[in-house]
Design an enzyme around this catalytic site. Structure first.
Site, mmCIF file in Angstrom:
data_model
loop_
_atom_site.group_PDB
_atom_site.id
_atom_site.type_symbol
_atom_site.label_atom_id
_atom_site.label_comp_id
_atom_site.label_asym_id
_atom_site.label_seq_id
_atom_site.Cartn_x
_atom_site.Cartn_y
_atom_site.Cartn_z
ATOM 1 N N LYS A 1 -9.755 -5.498 1.343
ATOM 2 C CA LYS A 1 -10.162 -6.602 2.244
ATOM 3 C C LYS A 1 -9.353 -6.440 3.487
ATOM 4 C CE LYS A 1 -9.849 -10.762 0.426
ATOM 5 N NZ LYS A 1 -9.585 -12.039 0.082
ATOM 6 N N ILE B 1 -19.444 -5.575 1.109
ATOM 7 C CA ILE B 1 -19.664 -6.177 0.141
ATOM 8 C C ILE B 1 -19.394 -7.960 0.150
ATOM 9 C CG2 ILE B 1 -19.697 -4.192 -1.715
ATOM 10 C CD1 ILE B 1 -16.892 -5.335 -2.402
ATOM 11 N N ASP C 1 -8.717 -23.442 -7.047
ATOM 12 C CA ASP C 1 -10.186 -23.359 -6.569
ATOM 13 C C ASP C 1 -10.897 -22.442 -7.809
ATOM 14 O OD1 ASP C 1 -12.021 -23.493 -5.000
ATOM 15 O OD2 ASP C 1 -11.509 -21.968 -3.446
ATOM 16 N N LYS D 1 -13.450 -9.101 6.209
ATOM 17 C CA LYS D 1 -14.669 -8.302 5.459
ATOM 18 C C LYS D 1 -14.077 -7.983 4.373
ATOM 19 C CE LYS D 1 -18.127 -7.625 9.217
ATOM 20 N NZ LYS D 1 -18.486 -6.816 10.038
#
Ligand code: NAG
Ligand code: NAG
Ligand code: NAG
Ligand code: NAG
Ligand code: NAG
Ligand code: NAG
Ligand code: NAG
Ligand code: NAG
Ligand code: NAG
Ligand code: NAG
Ligand code: NAG
Length: 744
Positions: free
Chosen positions: A571, A549, A667, A556
C-alpha cells in the site's frame, strides 16, 4: 451546502497536476474575489483572484485578516488564508453584467482562527439582492457539522431590474463580540440554465399536459447537492460553460445495499441539442443503473437519500443520457421523490427519439417539517423503479446526474435555514459514512458490469427471521467473556482508520507533523521489517499500473513479490496528505504489536524518500464481499461460510480483548474481511488505538466512522462507542453471509 467530504487527497494531487498544465479563466462575466487580499493572486488551479476592496460601499466597517493556521485539507491557500472581517453591517456592490439572466453567487468560508477574534462568536447574516441567504449563521458550527475545515455556499440569484447586486453582511447584534467574515466571493453571470418550469412531484404521472408546473423565475436558489451519478468527482476547472461548479460522486447518498452498478457509456456522447453549459459531458457519459439481475430489479428501487432543511421547496434536476437502448419500451422506469410520483414510464429513447442523447428534466417537491417531532432536518428521497406496466424489454433504471436546489420560501425573500444541531450533525456523519466504496469501484482491473451489484436487503419484517438465525449463530461463535482486567467497557482508543479515503477526518492544525517525517518507535520498528525503496520498486515492477489491485483516497495498493516468491500487498500512501503521516505511523505502531491468525499481518514498511509504504501479507482470495455477490467467483459452501464467520469473529474478539487496550474496529463489513489462499478469514482495515505521546485529542471527538448499513444506530445517536458497535456490524455481516448470495 455542497459537500466535498471524500475527495481531498485526490483533489490536491489533481490540482497540483492541473496547475502545471494550464491556467483557467472563468470567462468575462465573472468576478472572482479573494477577500482581504491587496493584490491579484492565483490559486492552485491557476485561477486569478482579485482584491475585493473596490466593491465595498462606503460607510461599512471592515478589516482584513490572515488565518493563523492552514488546514492540510485546504485545496489552495487562495482564497482561504485571507479574510475580510466585518465589524458592523457592510455592503458589497457588484456590477451585474447581464441582468436578464441568473447570477451565480458563491461564498467561500474558512472558519479558522483569526488574530484577536474568537471564531465561535461569529454569527451573522448575509442578504443578497434583498434575499436573506444566511441568518444567525455560524460558519464554525457549519464546518463542524460537515466535519470540514472549509466549505462553499452557492446561490443562483434571479434576473433583476437593477444593474447592481448588493450583498450585505451583518454581524448578529444578539451575540457579544460578534463579527462576520468572508474568504472568497464569485459572482458569475450565467446563461439560461433554468429554461423550463419544473413539474410538481405527485401532480401527474407521465402526462405532462395535465401536470402542474411551478414558476420559478423570481425564486432564488441555493445549490444543495450536485452529483455526477455513477461517475467521479469533476473539479470546477473541468466544468462546462465556465461556471466552475463541482460535481461529486453520488455513492455516498445511495440508500441500502442496492448500490446498482456504476457504468461508463461505451459510445462517444455528444450534446446534440442540449446546451453544453447544462452539465459537463462526463456527467452524461457515466451513469448508474440496477444491473443484470432482472428478477431482483423488478422488486427493488434504486434510492438516494439527502438531508435537507424542512419547509422549503426543492428543485431536482435529473440529467439523463441512455447510451444503450435503441428502441422504445426497452428501459422504462418511474421516478419517485419522497414517495410521490414525479414521472412514470420514463422512456428516454421515446423522449429523445435517439440513442445517446443527453437530456434533463426538472421537478419540484415541497418538504415539510414533521409536525410530530419538530425536526430541524428533513429527508429528501429519490427513488427509481422499473415500470411493470409496459412490459419493457429490460427491467432497469438509469441516472446520469442529479442537482438539488433549495428554492426561496413563499415570500421569495428567504433561503436561510437554522444552524445545524448535534442531531443533524449525526445525520451528516451518516451521509458521510454511506459506504466509502472507492476501493471497489475504482479498481481498474475489475469489469464494470458486476462490480458493485448487490442484492437489496430492505424489508425489515421479512428479514426478521433471518436476523434471528444470524443472532443465534453469532451468540454461538462470539463468547463474550472479557479478558480485559479492569473490565471497562470503553478503554483508551483513538479511532483512526488508515485505509480511510474518508476525509470526515478533520485534522486540527496542531496535529500536523512537520515536514512529513515520521517517528516510528524502536519497539515497533523491531517487530517488523524495514524495506528500502528499491526493494519495493523491484517488488512492484516500479509501481507498474498492471499490478494495482485497489485504489482509494489514500493511494494505491499493488500486488508484489518479495524474496523471490513471497506474494505481498503493497500500500503506497498518497504523500500529499498530512493526515496520512499520522495514519501511517499509527498503523505501524499498532499492527506491529498485533499478531493473530485472523488479522491481516503487516510484514514491513518503507519510508524512504518521503514515501509512506506498508507491506502486508497477500490475500489470494480477495474480500468476502466478492464471494457473496460476484457472479464470476466460486460460490462458497455453507461450511466455508461458517468457517469464515468463525475466523472473523475470532479476529474481532482478539481486537476487543486480546491486546493491552480494547481496540474497536468500527468498520466491520464484508469488504474488510479478507481471505487468504486457504480461505482463512483475516480482519483488515482497523480503527486503531494509539498510545504515543503526540496523540491528537482533536480526533477523538470529531471523527465518527463506519459504513452505512453496518453502523450501530445506538452509537450514532449517543456518539459513545463500545465494542458492541462492532458486534452489531458483525451481525450484519452474518446476515449477508446467510442470505445475500443467491445460488446460481
Ligand atoms: C469599527 O468597529 C470597531 C469595533 O466595533 C470600532 O472600534 C471602530 O471605531 C469602528 N470604526 C468605524 C470607522 O466605525
Ligand atoms: C471562544 O468563545 C467560546 C464561546 O463563546 C468559548 O467557549 C471559548 O473558550 C472561546 N475561546 C477563546 C480562545 O477565547
Ligand atoms: C444597494 O445599496 C445602496 C446603498 O447601500 C443603495 O443605494 C441601492 O439602492 C442598493 N441597490 C439595490 C439594487 O438594492
Ligand atoms: C444576456 O443574457 C441573455 C439570456 O441568457 C442572452 O440572450 C443575452 O444575449 C445576454 N446579453 C449579453 C449582453 O450578454
Ligand atoms: C480535468 O480533466 C482532465 C482530463 O480529463 C484531467 O486530466 C484533469 O486531471 C482534470 N482536472 C481536475 C482538477 O480534476
Ligand atoms: C461496446 O459494446 C459493443 C456491444 O455491446 C461491443 O461489441 C464493443 O466492443 C463495446 N465497445 C467498447 C469500446 O467497449
Ligand atoms: C417513504 O416511504 C418509506 C416506506 O414507506 C418510509 O420509510 C419513508 O420515511 C418515506 N419517505 C418520506 C420522505 O416520506
Ligand atoms: C419504491 O419507491 C416507491 C416510492 O417511494 C414505493 O412506493 C415502492 O414501494 C418502492 N418499491 C420498493 C420495491 O421498495
Ligand atoms: C414524524 O415523526 C414521527 C415520530 O418520529 C413518526 O412516527 C412519523 O412517522 C413521522 N411522520 C412522517 C410523515 O415522516
Ligand atoms: C417546534 O418548533 C417551534 C418553532 O421552531 C417551537 O416554537 C416549538 O416549541 C417546537 N415544539 C416542540 C414540541 O419542540
Ligand atoms: C443563533 O444560532 C445559535 C446556534 O444555532 C442558537 O443557539 C441561537 O439561539 C440563535 N439565535 C437566534 C437569535 O436565533
Amino acid at each position: 451546502m455542497i459537500t466535498n467530504n471524500h475527495i481531498f487527497p485526490s483533489l490536491i494531487s489533481l490540482v497540483l497536476l492541473l496547475n502545471a498544465i494550464h491556467a483557467v479563466n472563468t470567462g468575462p462575466n465573472a468576478l472572482v474575489l479573494n477577500c482581504g487580499s491587496s493584490n491579484s493572486v492565483k490559486d492552485a488551479d491557476g485561477r486569478t483572484w482579485d482584491p475585493d476592496a473596490k466593491y465595498l460601499s462606503v460607510g461599512g466597517n471592515s478589516t482584513t485578516a490572515k488565518a493563523e493556521t492552514q488546514d492540510p485539507s485546504l485545496p489552495s491557500d487562495v482564497p482561504y488564508m485571507s479574510a475580510r472581517i466585518f465589524l458592523s453591517e457592510t455592503t458589497y456592490q457588484f456590477p451585474l453584467q447581464n441582468s436578464t439572466s441568473r447570477t451565480l453567487l458563491r461564498l467561500h468560508f474558512y472558519p479558522s482562527s483569526y488574530p484577536n477574534l474568537n471564531i465561535s462568536n461569529s454569527y451573522f447574516s448575509v442578504v443578497a439582492g434583498g434575499v436573506t441567504l444566511l441568518n444567525n449563521f455560524s460558519a464554525s458550527l457549519a464546518a463542524e457539522a460537515l466535519s470540514q475545515a472549509y466549505f462553499i455556499k452557492e446561490y443562483y440569484m434571479p434576473p433583476s431590474e437593477f444593474t447592481i447586486l448588493n450583498v450585505t453582511l451583518k454581524p448578529s447584534d444578539k451575540q457579544p463580540q460578534s463579527f462576520a467574515f468572508l474568504n472568497g466571493i464569485e459572482v458569475i453571470s450565467t446563461p439560461t440554465l433554468f429554461d423550463e418550469d419544473p413539474i410538481l412531484a405527485g401532480s401527474a404521472g407521465n402526462d405532462f399536459d395535465t401536470s402542474v408546473t411551478i414558476p420559478i423565475d423570481t425564486s432564488s436558489m441555493e445549490t444543495m447537492f450536485r452529483l455526477n451519478v455513477g461517475g467521479q468527482y469533476i473539479a470546477p476547472v473541468n466544468d462546462s460553460g465556465g461556471l466552475m461548479r463541482s460535481w461529486y460522486d453520488d455513492s455516498l447518498y445511495i440508500y441500502g445495499a442496492g448500490q446498482g452498478v456504476a457504468l461508463q457509456a461505451n459510445t462517444t456522447i455528444n450534446y446534440k441539442g442540449l446546451p453544453s453549459y447544462m452539465a459537463p459531458i462526463d456527467v452524461y457519459g457515466s451513469y448508474r443503473s440496477m444491473g443484470a439481475f432482472v428478477d431482483v430489479n423488478r422488486i427493488s428501487n434504486l434510492t438516494w437519500i439527502f438531508q435537507v432543511d424542512p419547509n422549503f421547496m426543492y428543485l431536482l434536476r435529473f440529467h439523463w443520457c441512455d447510451s444503450e437502448m435503441t428502441k422504445t419500451n426497452q428501459r422504462v422506469f418511474d421516478v419517485f421523490i419522497n414517495n410521490k410520483t414525479a414521472a412514470s414510464e420514463v422512456d428516454l429513447f421515446a423522449w429523445t427519439q435517439s440513442t445517446a442523447t443527453p437530456t434533463k428534466k426538472d421537478y419540484v417537491v415541497q418538504i415539510n417539517n414533521n409536525k410530530t417531532n419538530n425536526n430541524t432536518e428533513a429527508q429528501l428521497w429519490v427513488a427509481l423503479h422499473p415500470t411493470d406496466k409496459t412490459k419493457a424489454e429490460f427491467s432497469d433504471v438509469l441516472l446520469n446526474g442529479l442537482e438539488i436546489f433549495k428554492l426561496s420560501d413563499k415570500s421569495k425573500s428567504n433561503l436561510a435555514g437554522p444552524n445545524p444541531t448535534i442531531s443533524d450533525m449525526m445525520k451528516k456523519y451518516q451521509e458521510a459514512q454511506l459506504a466509502p466504496k472507492a476501493f471497489e469501484t475504482n479498481n481498474p482491473n475489475k469489469s464494470n458490469s458486476s462490480t458493485s451489484f448487490s442484492v437489496i436487503i430492505t424489508g425489515a419484517a421479512g428479514g426478521a427471521a433471518a436476523i434471528g438465525v444470524a443472532a443465534a449463530i453469532f451468540l454461538f461463535t462470539f463468547t463474550r467473556q472479557k479478558r480485559n482486567p479492569n473490565g471497562d467497557a470503553v478503554s483508551t482508543w483513538l479511532p483512526i482508520s488508515w485505509n480511510s479515503n474518508s476525509t470526515t477526518i478533520k485534522s486540527s492544525p496542531s496535529g500536523r507533523s512537520q515536514g512529513g517525517t515520521t517517528s516510528i518507535s524502536t519497539d515497533a520498528a523491531c517487530n517488523c521489517r524495514y524495506f528500502n525503496l528499491s526493494e519495493i520498486k523491484n517488488a512492484t515492477k516500479n509501481f507498474d499500473e498492471s499490478n494495482v489491485i485497489g485504489v482509494g483516497g489514500f493511494g494505491k495498493v499493488y500486488k508484489g513479490v518479495i524474496d523471490g516468491d513471497t506474494k505481498v500487498a503493497i500500500k503506497r500512501s498518497n504523500p500529499s496528505s498530512e493526515q496520512g503521516v499520522n495514519e501511517f505511523q499509527t498503523e505501524i505502531e499498532m499492527l506491529s504489536r498485533l499478531r493473530h491468525r485472523h488479522l491481516v499481518s503487516l510484514i514491513g514498511f518503507c519510508e524512504d524518500n518521503g514515501e509512506m509504504i506498508l507491506v502486508y501479507d497477500y490475500m489470494g482470495q480477495g474480500t468476502l464481499r466478492e464471494h457473496l455477490y460476484k457472479g464470476n467467483k466460486i460460490t462458497l459452501s455453507w461450511k466455508q461460510r461458517l468457517e469464515i464467520c468463525i475466523g472473523a469473529a475470532r479476529g474481532l474478539h482478539y481486537l476487543h480483548t486480546g491486546a493491552k487496550y480494547t481496540i474497536i474496529h468500527r468498520d466491520v463489513k464484508t469488504t474488510n474481511i479478507l481471505l487468504d489462499d486457504k480461505w482463512v478469514a483475516k480482519v483488515s482495515d482497523f480503527g486503531l488505538s494509539k498510545t504515543g505521546p503526540n496523540m491528537n485529542q482533536g480526533h477523538v471527538s470529531t471523527v465518527v466512522k463506519g459504513s452505512f448499513g453496518y453502523l450501530d444506530p445506538e452509537y450514532f445517536r449517543r456518539q459513545q462507542l463500545t465494542e458492541k458497535s462492532d458486534v452489531y456490524s458483525f451481525g450484519v455481516v452474518l446476515f449477508e453471509v446467510l442470505c445475500a448470495r443467491m445460488t446460481p
